[in-house]
Design an enzyme around this catalytic site. Structure first.
Site, mmCIF file in Angstrom:
data_model
loop_
_atom_site.group_PDB
_atom_site.id
_atom_site.type_symbol
_atom_site.label_atom_id
_atom_site.label_comp_id
_atom_site.label_asym_id
_atom_site.label_seq_id
_atom_site.Cartn_x
_atom_site.Cartn_y
_atom_site.Cartn_z
ATOM 1 N N PHE A 106 -3.929 5.807 4.527
ATOM 2 C CA PHE A 106 -3.988 7.199 3.920
ATOM 3 C C PHE A 106 -3.218 7.500 2.829
ATOM 4 O O PHE A 106 -3.146 8.204 1.694
ATOM 5 C CB PHE A 106 -3.871 8.390 4.734
ATOM 6 C CG PHE A 106 -2.743 8.691 5.265
ATOM 7 C CD1 PHE A 106 -1.785 9.688 4.497
ATOM 8 C CD2 PHE A 106 -1.926 7.974 6.022
ATOM 9 C CE1 PHE A 106 -0.553 10.300 5.093
ATOM 10 C CE2 PHE A 106 -0.579 8.321 6.550
ATOM 11 C CZ PHE A 106 0.176 9.489 6.019
ATOM 12 N N LYS A 107 -1.939 6.723 2.680
ATOM 13 C CA LYS A 107 -0.908 6.791 1.727
ATOM 14 C C LYS A 107 -1.338 6.498 0.359
ATOM 15 O O LYS A 107 -0.700 7.040 -0.753
ATOM 16 C CB LYS A 107 0.266 6.164 2.143
ATOM 17 C CG LYS A 107 1.002 6.198 3.501
ATOM 18 C CD LYS A 107 1.468 7.674 3.574
ATOM 19 C CE LYS A 107 2.049 7.776 5.050
ATOM 20 N NZ LYS A 107 3.439 7.070 5.184
ATOM 21 N N ASP A 108 -2.575 5.764 0.332
ATOM 22 C CA ASP A 108 -3.151 5.463 -0.949
ATOM 23 C C ASP A 108 -3.538 6.923 -1.882
ATOM 24 O O ASP A 108 -3.263 6.914 -3.153
ATOM 25 C CB ASP A 108 -4.424 4.649 -1.037
ATOM 26 C CG ASP A 108 -4.116 3.077 -0.550
ATOM 27 O OD1 ASP A 108 -3.012 2.706 -1.023
ATOM 28 O OD2 ASP A 108 -4.983 2.539 0.310
ATOM 29 N N ALA A 111 -0.022 7.996 -3.291
ATOM 30 C CA ALA A 111 0.876 7.177 -3.997
ATOM 31 C C ALA A 111 -0.005 7.048 -5.471
ATOM 32 O O ALA A 111 0.562 6.984 -6.398
ATOM 33 C CB ALA A 111 0.919 6.003 -3.455
ATOM 34 N N THR A 139 3.458 3.610 3.793
ATOM 35 C CA THR A 139 3.940 4.160 2.683
ATOM 36 C C THR A 139 4.331 3.139 1.672
ATOM 37 O O THR A 139 3.873 3.032 0.427
ATOM 38 C CB THR A 139 5.195 5.066 2.600
ATOM 39 O OG1 THR A 139 4.664 6.388 3.578
ATOM 40 C CG2 THR A 139 5.505 5.714 1.371
#
Length: 432
Positions: A106-108, A111, A139
């Site tokens: 989910f960090k995409d 970021a 992350t």
């Protein structure tokens, strides 16, 4: 939009300043001075919108004072070539799949938006930025992918040695170019402390333009609100209250959900689902926030003993404990309970969960036992299960299909710099 420090409302910054500074000088966190409301007519027709259209509208509502709609549309187009689908698991439960981006976590979402936004601002200047980021797992890979070869930006990623999965480690140690990985002989909390101390160091701040890509940066938090709106759009036709169960470590994800709620998204309740690093569930029970040293678990990306975004979570609900308890309920689970949830879901539905997603599922089921209101439950899947392949296969007793983009990493040799937990070592490394 004007942002102020959580410690001092008189310490303010513009969007660009907040994004590149990451932290105010008093070591607080940046918060919006006011939270604008999403247009009610947009919510009336949100089910007809694509993820990108929803993202543009939410971002423009928040950032229209600083970035034009045309530029926001360009940023969204650059950041997202993947979706956030909702998949039905049981008659009342849905999983929000957040692992369809390049790092499969989910960090995409945060970021890649942050990289595109920074690139937008840097295109108007000749600045060079040095990004520092601590990771407990996902992350680092998302930041490495999102900022890889972005002009004017170099990235230094700190991760705890031996406390991330093999695939997670390969994602942040195999790119090279403008991405450097630091393997710290300590915990995630140690890594996070080093990053925070670097931002407060006057010598480093005078020599470099430092920025952070952790969820402490407001540019990471804002785009995570997009998929809460998108999930609502996909489930609006059911015409039931929605409960989001959020697997939580540093609490950026839950804070983003609260931001969406404050903007006008109809949410019945949020569930703060954690492993044994349970500072927030204990706070919700007792009213006292007492962080502790982090505990190592199989849901490693959530191994955060002192979550940085706790202050944002409470501030978004006006630091009102009654309101906080009305809107958020917390549960926590040990490793054996997490594995049991993984086996239960696979046995009943053939759906494979990563350990973090399993914690969110288990919390949703426990909440359902106590909630009388008929609701639609959404638990967030924060990473593809193949990123934890050994654990998942051992738990389920079966082979897991590994996407080609992850499989290719396993044959590449990692490159990292090993370091102790002292700030002097980290500072010397940066200066050298």
């Amino acid at each position: 939009m004007i942002f102020h420090s959580t410690k001092n409302k008189n310490l303010t910054a513009s969007l660009e300043e907040a994004v590149f500074r990451s932290l105010p000088s008093d070591n607080g966190l940046y918060m919006p001075e006011k939270i604008p409301q999403i247009d009610s007519s947009f919510l009336d027709t949100i089910e007809d919108r694509s993820f990108k259209e929803i993202a543009v509208e939410v971002a423009f509502t928040l950032l229209s004072d600083d970035v034009s709609r045309e530029d926001i549309t360009s940023i969204i187009d650059k950041a997202y070539d993947f979706e956030a689908p909702v998949v039905q698991i049981t008659p009342g439960d849905y999983v929000l799949e957040l692992f369809h981006g390049p790092s499969m976590a989910f960090k995409d979402f945060g970021a890649r938006f942050m990289a595109a936004l920074m690139s937008h601002f840097l295109s108007r200047s000749e600045q060079e930025i040095k990004i520092l980021v601590a990771t407990s797992g996902d992350t680092g890979g998302a930041v490495a992918q999102g900022f890889y070869k972005v002009p004017g930006i170099s990235v230094t990623i700190l991760y705890p040695s031996g406390k991330v999965s093999e695939i997670q480690e390969k994602q942040l140690t195999t790119l090279g170019h403008n991405v450097r990985a630091i393997e710290v002989d300590g915990t995630f909390d140690d890594c996070q402390s080093l990053v925070k101390e670097a931002f407060l160091d006057k010598e480093l701040s005078s020599k470099f333009n430092l920025a952070s890509a952790n969820s402490i940066n407001i540019a990471r938090l804002i785009p995570q609100s997009f998929y809460f709106f998108s999930a609502y759009a996909q489930l609006k036709k059911l015409n039931k209250p929605i409960v989001f169960s959020v697997p939580s470590g540093n609490f950026g994800n839950l804070s983003a959900g609260l931001l969406a709620f404050r903007m006008g998204l109809p949410v019945h309740r949020f569930i703060a689902a954690t492993n044994l690093n349970n500072a927030v569930p204990r706070y919700l029970e007792s009213g006292s926030f007492e962080p502790r040293p982090s505990i190592e678990t199989i849901s490693n990306a959530m191994d955060v003993g002192n979550p940085s975004n706790f202050i944002r979570m409470t501030r978004l609900l006006n630091d009102d404990l009654n309101l906080i308890n009305e809107k958020i309920v917390g549960y926590f689970y040990n490793d054996s309970q997490t594995k049991k949830a993984m086996r239960e879901v696979y046995g009943n539905t053939s759906y494979v969960l990563c350990p973090h997603t399993a914690v969110a599922y288990r919390a949703l089921e426990e909440y359902r036992q106590h909630e009388e209101t008929d609701f639609t439950g959404v638990f967030l899947s924060t990473a593809h299960p193949a990123k934890f392949i050994d654990l998942v296969e051992d738990t389920l007793g079966r082979k897991v299909d590994v996407p080609e983009r992850l499989n290719e990493l396993l044959s590449i040799e990692k490159v990292s710099i090993k370091m102790d937990t002292s700030f002097s070592s980290f500072k010397n490394l940066l200066l050298s």
